[in-house]
Design an enzyme around this catalytic site. Sequence first.
Site, short mmCIF file in Angstrom:
data_model
loop_
_atom_site.label_atom_id
_atom_site.label_comp_id
_atom_site.label_asym_id
_atom_site.label_seq_id
_atom_site.Cartn_x
_atom_site.Cartn_y
_atom_site.Cartn_z
N GLU A 158 -29.78 0.68 14.64
CA GLU A 158 -29.22 2.12 14.53
C GLU A 158 -30.33 3.42 14.92
O GLU A 158 -30.28 4.38 14.19
CB GLU A 158 -28.60 2.41 13.29
N ASN A 203 -32.85 8.28 8.36
CA ASN A 203 -31.18 8.34 8.41
C ASN A 203 -30.84 7.08 8.19
O ASN A 203 -29.58 6.74 8.45
CB ASN A 203 -30.67 8.85 9.60
N HIS A 214 -20.56 -5.72 11.21
CA HIS A 214 -21.52 -4.29 11.09
C HIS A 214 -23.05 -4.64 10.56
O HIS A 214 -22.78 -5.63 9.93
CB HIS A 214 -20.99 -3.30 10.59
N GLU A 215 -23.94 -3.81 10.96
CA GLU A 215 -25.28 -4.19 10.42
C GLU A 215 -25.48 -5.82 11.19
O GLU A 215 -25.94 -6.48 10.17
CB GLU A 215 -25.71 -3.92 9.10
N GLU A 269 -21.19 -4.04 15.77
CA GLU A 269 -21.68 -2.59 15.64
C GLU A 269 -23.10 -2.80 16.46
O GLU A 269 -23.40 -2.95 17.60
CB GLU A 269 -22.00 -2.17 14.47
N GLU A 318 -20.33 7.32 13.49
CA GLU A 318 -20.46 7.75 11.86
C GLU A 318 -21.83 8.62 12.12
O GLU A 318 -21.85 9.59 10.95
CB GLU A 318 -20.66 6.44 10.89
#
Length: 706
Positions: free
Chosen positions: A177, A198, A486-487, A505, A511
């Site tokens: 990410e 983040n 996700h992840e 993802e 988001e």
Amino acid sequence: MKTPLITLLIALVFCSCQSEDTQKTEVASPNKNLVVDFDVNTEGRPYYVVKFNNKTVVDTSYLGFEFKDAPAFHKNFIIKNTSSSTFNETWQMPWGEQLDVVNHYNELKVELQEKTSPERFFNIVFKVYDDGIGFRYEFPKQARLKGDIFITEEHTEFNLTEDYNTFWIPGDWDIYEHLYNTTALSEINALQFANHKNLAQTYIPENAVNTPVTMVGADGTHLSFHEAALVDYSGMTLKVDTENLNLKSNLVGSENTDYKVKRTMPFNTPWRTIHITDNAPDLIESNLIVNLNEPNKLGDVSWFKPMKYTGVWWEMHLGKSSWDYGMTQDMSTWTDGDKSNGTHGANTENVKRFIDFSAKNNIGGVLVEGWNTGWEHWIGFEDREGVFDFVTTYPDYDIDEVVRYGKEKGVDIIMHHETSAATETYTKQQDTAFALMQKYGMHTVKTGYVGKILPKGEYHHGQYMVNHYNNTVIKAAKYEVAINAHEPIKATGLRRTYPNTISREGLRGQEFNAWATDGGNPPEHLPIVAFTRMLSGPIDFTPGIFNIKFDEFKKDNQVNTTIAQQLALYVVIYSPVQMAADLVEHYEANPEPFQFIKDVGVDWETTKVLNGVVGDYVTIARKERETGNWFVGGITDEKARDIDVVFDFLDADQTYEVIIYKDGENAHWDNNPLAITIEKIEVSKGSKINVKLAEGGGFAISLIKK
């Protein structure tokens, strides 16, 4: 699922010989534009060279391995034998960007053996397509190398001949990410992004990049490096030698072992892949990654239906509601486990509201996050094992009533399993959790792995987690459950082999626009993603945000696109599950642009990339299966531009009802993001129109057959 159709299959051995003087060590693509040469040097070091359009794009690049408690596969090899063949078939995707997939390549298999004791051997297999290559190592059964093999490093090189303009994210062992960077290859500095504020987890040990990593040369040559069929192995990052313009495999490791991969003889590695084209659109249209995977092992997967969905999700990121039942809105203070805090999103009444909206608007599913107990304990706790149980609901969520109501309305409930990266808990409870889904007729689950992996010392992209992700997909298939992870671990085309691995993802998603402290995703983000991350497989990006600024929730955050670009993403960023991510009230207040989301398909017969430049803009047209309707989407970065759309892909003698949704006059991703113009136009096969895209803008076109 439609049965794969093999239209042509030829497997001809051109050369199989023992004489080193006559061995064939070159293989070309079917169109002859791409050539791979293989050899060993005077030290017996194996290497390869890749030429594209008579130009060397990957120069002398060495191959090998280091092992624990065994001599390395490094040098002293001879070529014992070579064989080559060609293969051509057409197979069909049960769902996907297209129906028919051509799998046409020429293959070279090189058998290597040490010329000194212990005379171990291994093979290297190259598959060369018109738009790229894949190669892997094969470790055949042998007396001098048997049992468990412990790989401490794989030394696969990509020695480049130009300082390519490179689109990259850091070689993070724990998360993908990151925002993409655009620099010369010689200027890559991944270590500057260590400990990103983040991110829930991050570990960047080397100046390395994650894959896919895409490069553009001065003459328009496009390269993208990745891997395919990642099974029972560690994920591969690419360490960057900025002085010598060299990439070298750097496998993700573990703090719990002194090796990176453990395999039992015999075995094959994943495929190491290079997309090679002379333009950007061909990168997206390539099927290299899925073609390098084994055919479907599940058989009929018609129980999974591609769909659009809404859900209890974006409202939590905005702070309108919470995932947990008994905590304050910012998840900092526990109140009373038997009493709602009043902001819990996954309550029966709220979910029914989404079901009603979906039923009215051609949307097949509703995702419900925060339905199960445990959310009050998962953030900030070191020991997260046992926090979630995946079957027990909060008191205000009546799962029986929600499922009943959904079936009455023709809307599926999408399950959510946030594991908090506590893998042992999830593994133990998967049968129970998937059985619950089977009981209720739920066929899709969104999984999540936020946080540092438990057991401690493991990383999201190491062999331990590669196996966990893949085993979860295999287990879910037994219960007719499809996984949207996700992840995740990176996509490597395994959706061909296990078509219940539907999306994931694996990038910096929507988001981040709601809560990141660095301004969110810039306008250039998705025009890069389309030519990097999307080359690996479907993306659950959650498009469709209409309330761009959301000042009533978070004045310091916003989505950095126009509303027209949010519509375009339903075509540009591919997934068989596409979320209408915004709040119901924002769609109800904007029925005209929402019409495109109601109309747009999710399962495609044909995909055509009409134009594009990596990081700047892209336009994609897709033809929907069953209906034959076409949809077009185009997006740009922070620069306004004019795009020509030529409708030469349409069916002849067919009329369409055509609506274009485009940036309005003076539209701008920041200053005027809601300006949109919607008009009906007339086109036919061969028609050409010009569309003006605002800064951070886009356009979407629906062509519904009359």
